[in-house]
Write a protein that holds these residues in place. Structure first.
Motif, PDB file in Angstrom:
ATOM      1  N   ASN A 249     -12.014  49.862  14.788  1.00  0.00           N
ATOM      2  CA  ASN A 249     -12.048  51.320  14.622  1.00  0.00           C
ATOM      3  C   ASN A 249     -10.831  51.783  13.830  1.00  0.00           C
ATOM      4  N   VAL A 250     -11.093  52.640  12.850  1.00  0.00           N
ATOM      5  CA  VAL A 250     -10.002  53.305  12.134  1.00  0.00           C
ATOM      6  C   VAL A 250     -10.267  54.804  12.202  1.00  0.00           C
ATOM      7  N   SER A 251      -9.321  55.556  12.709  1.00  0.00           N
ATOM      8  CA  SER A 251      -9.461  57.018  12.733  1.00  0.00           C
ATOM      9  C   SER A 251      -8.498  57.636  11.714  1.00  0.00           C
TER      10      SER A 251
HETATM   11  O1  LIG Z   1     -11.413  53.629  23.456  1.00  0.00           O
HETATM   12  C1  LIG Z   1     -10.826  53.793  22.369  1.00  0.00           C
HETATM   13  O2  LIG Z   1     -11.458  54.026  21.344  1.00  0.00           O
HETATM   14  C2  LIG Z   1      -9.381  53.528  22.300  1.00  0.00           C
HETATM   15  C3  LIG Z   1      -8.920  52.542  23.142  1.00  0.00           C
HETATM   16  C4  LIG Z   1      -7.639  52.020  22.924  1.00  0.00           C
HETATM   17  O3  LIG Z   1      -7.228  51.058  23.561  1.00  0.00           O
HETATM   18  N1  LIG Z   1      -6.864  52.570  21.958  1.00  0.00           N
HETATM   19  C5  LIG Z   1      -7.288  53.595  21.157  1.00  0.00           C
HETATM   20  O4  LIG Z   1      -6.546  54.002  20.260  1.00  0.00           O
HETATM   21  N2  LIG Z   1      -8.534  54.139  21.370  1.00  0.00           N
HETATM   22  C6  LIG Z   1      -8.993  55.313  20.587  1.00  0.00           C
HETATM   23  O5  LIG Z   1      -9.172  54.918  19.234  1.00  0.00           O
HETATM   24  C7  LIG Z   1      -8.723  55.956  18.328  1.00  0.00           C
HETATM   25  C8  LIG Z   1      -7.599  55.407  17.491  1.00  0.00           C
HETATM   26  O6  LIG Z   1      -7.220  56.314  16.516  1.00  0.00           O
HETATM   27  P1  LIG Z   1      -6.224  55.959  15.313  1.00  0.00           P
HETATM   28  O7  LIG Z   1      -4.988  55.390  15.916  1.00  0.00           O
HETATM   29  O8  LIG Z   1      -5.990  57.283  14.666  1.00  0.00           O
HETATM   30  O9  LIG Z   1      -6.947  54.989  14.403  1.00  0.00           O
HETATM   31  C9  LIG Z   1      -8.346  57.136  19.222  1.00  0.00           C
HETATM   32  O10 LIG Z   1      -9.485  57.980  19.346  1.00  0.00           O
HETATM   33  C10 LIG Z   1      -8.016  56.500  20.558  1.00  0.00           C
HETATM   34  O11 LIG Z   1      -8.265  57.364  21.638  1.00  0.00           O
END
Ligand SMILES: O=C(O)c1cc(=O)[nH]c(=O)n1[C@@H]1O[C@H](COP(=O)(O)O)[C@@H](O)[C@H]1O
Length: 281
Positions: A248-250
């Motif tokens: 996942n990349v946000s």
């Molecule tokens: O469940 C998640 O998606 C999650 C779990 C985890 O361990 N760490 C984590 O960063 N996330 C989510 O993944 C996304 C990460 O975002 P960025 O750091 O902007 O890429 C956010 O929405 C977090 O809430």
């Protein structure tokens, strides 16, 4: 494709066709400002629908972060409903990131909210927290099976505070995180081509050689981009489980908005970097 086809099968096909990247929809107040939008419901809606328009027709998965919609109350939730509907209509699978977890009888209510076919927020999968005990999630597991949806269970999270809980060792010598992975492996046993019950394992967590990631289910891997992990880190973290990883990349993508072409290009760059390490695994 039938609508009740299990999530795991739908996800496997989407990953094979589009690559495994998940683009997060995280409308942080700071990103709204960076995009020249107001920190209000109209800004939230413009931001989220722009991200959907840019990538929902090309990435396997999108993951709206519920927190940033809840911030605006019922009108924010109405935007979230629209975003889920439009993203799914454009062909991407939607993982709702709401990290729900409660005693079983209440968990049934959360399950109805996201995993019942007729629910306004019905989505392809939901992130859940097992830290009231894995068994407390069973109403969500049951409803997900019925609806052809999936779950992503927090196992080894990307944040630095996670290990104090997840690496804690139980009286049987197994860590808490490893126990969650074992529960998921049991849930997915015998499922083909992929089970519907995934684990969240951060791309930032480092060496996992003592953990068995062979859960026959997807591994959602946040942490690439803003949290410092790169695609190149994935093989060392996930080893032979790499083929089932959904990175996942946000913020790493979202910071390129509001131009849809620039958002698309950023997502494509991450997708290519990921493909370069996952391809052939
Ligand atoms: O469940 C998640 O998606 C999650 C779990 C985890 O361990 N760490 C984590 O960063 N996330 C989510 O993944 C996304 C990460 O975002 P960025 O750091 O902007 O890429 C956010 O929405 C977090 O809430």
């Amino acid at each position: 494709m039938t609508s009740t086809e299990p999530f795991g099968a739908r996800l496997r096909r989407a990953m094979d066709e589009r690559g495994p990247l998940c683009v997060g929809i995280d409308p942080h107040a700071s990103l709204l400002a960076q995009w020249g939008l107001n920190d209000d419901v109209a800004g939230l809606e413009r931001f989220s629908r722009t991200v959907v328009e840019a990538v929902a027709d090309r990435v396997a998965v999108m993951k709206p972060q519920s927190a940033f919609f809840e911030r605006f109350g019922s009108r924010g939730i109405a935007v979230l409903e629209t975003v889920v509907r439009e993203a799914r209509a454009a062909g991407t699978l939607v993982v709702m990131d709401a990290k729900r977890g409660d005693i079983g009888s209440t968990m049934a209510g959360y399950a109805e909210a996201y995993l019942h076919k007729d629910a306004p927020l019905f989505c392809d999968a939901l992130t859940v927290s097992p830290y009231l005990g894995y068994g407390s999630l069973s109403p969500a597991v049951a409803l997900a099976r019925e609806s052809g949806a999936g779950l992503f269970v927090l196992a080894l999270t990307s944040n630095p505070e996670g290990p104090e809980v997840q690496h804690a060792v139980r009286t049987d010598g197994r860590s808490v995180g490893a126990t969650m992975l074992a529960h998921l492996a049991a849930e997915n046993a015998g499922e083909e081509p992929l089970g519907s019950f995934g684990a969240v394992v951060g791309a930032t967590v480092g060496d996992l050689s003592s953990y068995d990631l062979a859960i026959n289910g997807p591994l959602l891997a946040p942490g690439v981009g803003a949290q410092g992990a790169t695609a190149a880190d994935l093989p060392a973290v996930f080893g032979s489980a790499l083929r089932n990883v959904v990175p996942n990349v946000s913020r790493g993508v979202l910071r390129h908005g509001p131009d849809t072409g620039a958002l698309r290009a950023a997502a494509e760059r991450f997708a290519e970097e990921i493909q370069a390490v996952v391809g052939g695994s």
